[in-house]
Design an enzyme around this catalytic site. Sequence first.
Site, PDB file in Angstrom:
ATOM      1  N   LYS A   2      -0.653 -30.199  25.438  1.00  0.00           N
ATOM      2  CA  LYS A   2      -1.862 -30.029  24.637  1.00  0.00           C
ATOM      3  C   LYS A   2      -3.051 -29.712  25.539  1.00  0.00           C
ATOM      4  CE  LYS A   2      -2.425 -31.373  20.692  1.00  0.00           C
ATOM      5  NZ  LYS A   2      -2.477 -30.749  19.353  1.00  0.00           N
ATOM      6  N   GLU A  41       2.236 -35.275  23.730  1.00  0.00           N
ATOM      7  CA  GLU A  41       2.475 -33.853  24.000  1.00  0.00           C
ATOM      8  C   GLU A  41       1.729 -33.456  25.272  1.00  0.00           C
ATOM      9  OE1 GLU A  41       2.731 -31.228  20.289  1.00  0.00           O
ATOM     10  OE2 GLU A  41       1.446 -32.867  19.619  1.00  0.00           O
ATOM     11  N   GLU A  51      -2.844 -35.165   8.931  1.00  0.00           N
ATOM     12  CA  GLU A  51      -2.892 -35.700  10.301  1.00  0.00           C
ATOM     13  C   GLU A  51      -3.892 -36.844  10.333  1.00  0.00           C
ATOM     14  OE1 GLU A  51      -3.735 -33.019  13.571  1.00  0.00           O
ATOM     15  OE2 GLU A  51      -2.817 -31.340  12.498  1.00  0.00           O
ATOM     16  N   GLU A  77      -6.084 -35.989  24.170  1.00  0.00           N
ATOM     17  CA  GLU A  77      -5.366 -35.150  23.214  1.00  0.00           C
ATOM     18  C   GLU A  77      -3.850 -35.217  23.437  1.00  0.00           C
ATOM     19  OE1 GLU A  77      -6.511 -33.433  20.723  1.00  0.00           O
ATOM     20  OE2 GLU A  77      -8.629 -32.987  21.083  1.00  0.00           O
TER      21      GLU A  77
END
Length: 319
Positions: free
Chosen positions: A294, A291, A258, A300
């Site tokens: 999250k 997303e 990542e 984030e």
Amino acid sequence: MLSQLLLLFILLPFSPTAAAPIGICYGRVANNLPPPRTAINLLQSNGISNIRIFNPDFSTLKSFSGTGISLIIGVPNEILPELASGGPVFSLQWLQNNIFSHIPSNQIRYIAVGNEVFLEDPYYTPYVVPAMNNLYQALQTANLANSIKLSSPQAASVLSISYPPSSGTFDPDIKSSIVPLLQFLSDTKSPFMVNIYPYFSYTSSLQYISLDYALFRSDEAFRDGDLTYRNLFDASVDAFVYAMEREGFGGVPIVVTETGWPTSGGVAASVGTPKRPGEGVEVYLFDLFDENGKSGDEYEKHFGIFGLDGSKVYDIKFN
């Protein structure tokens, strides 16, 4: 604003004749994502052939089946105790039921056993290497141990010292866990997986790290012994190389499972890190889409490389 800044990632040569894969993480912690088939069409239309998925969801795996896209498939942390105690026969059955019955084995590049366990989810730490040993024996039984490699992605914070890179040292509190992991990786010729985010290093050390150095656009350089560093990503990777050398495992390769920066970014070419020039670093960018599910700080939720409509958030080429 940070959300308006460019992120530059490195695509490094893996060998004189092949480039190190650069892929994308396919996170699904959201309630507004397009169906997997739509996502796969987007990936294929952009020449993206390497994907990391975090859970062996059968419908997602079935969608990828036959596409030719290579996968890192994650084993959830909560499954580790069962795999560690069940033995190789149980592990083989688990692999068959949860992975091999949904996607051909030749599309599986790695199985990621847990994620960021040692410091982020330490309850599962004792189960990581035993689970990997059982899974490895299961893969041997299936004649797949040479083609599918096992590893366990770690958070960058497993280093207690990361600057300068030559001082890279694993946190002494996890030494008893990290050494058996490194031994397993060395014995099975598998890579050390780590999640590296220059964004977090930069925002936590504003007084020491310049934004240009974090974003691959600094004209300045710093020396570490005989090596010269011009960006934070290279320095972060090499800190792990030195840390592994310190434990006697200098030959283990690294896969960055990542890395990312909120909202914007791009790709740049290079030729390796100062410590390992000419050796490819396999990198998976986080994330395919934003997303919205999250947890944590708002940023984030905003690491997506593509919008939900398939448009690129920033210009990037994968082939």
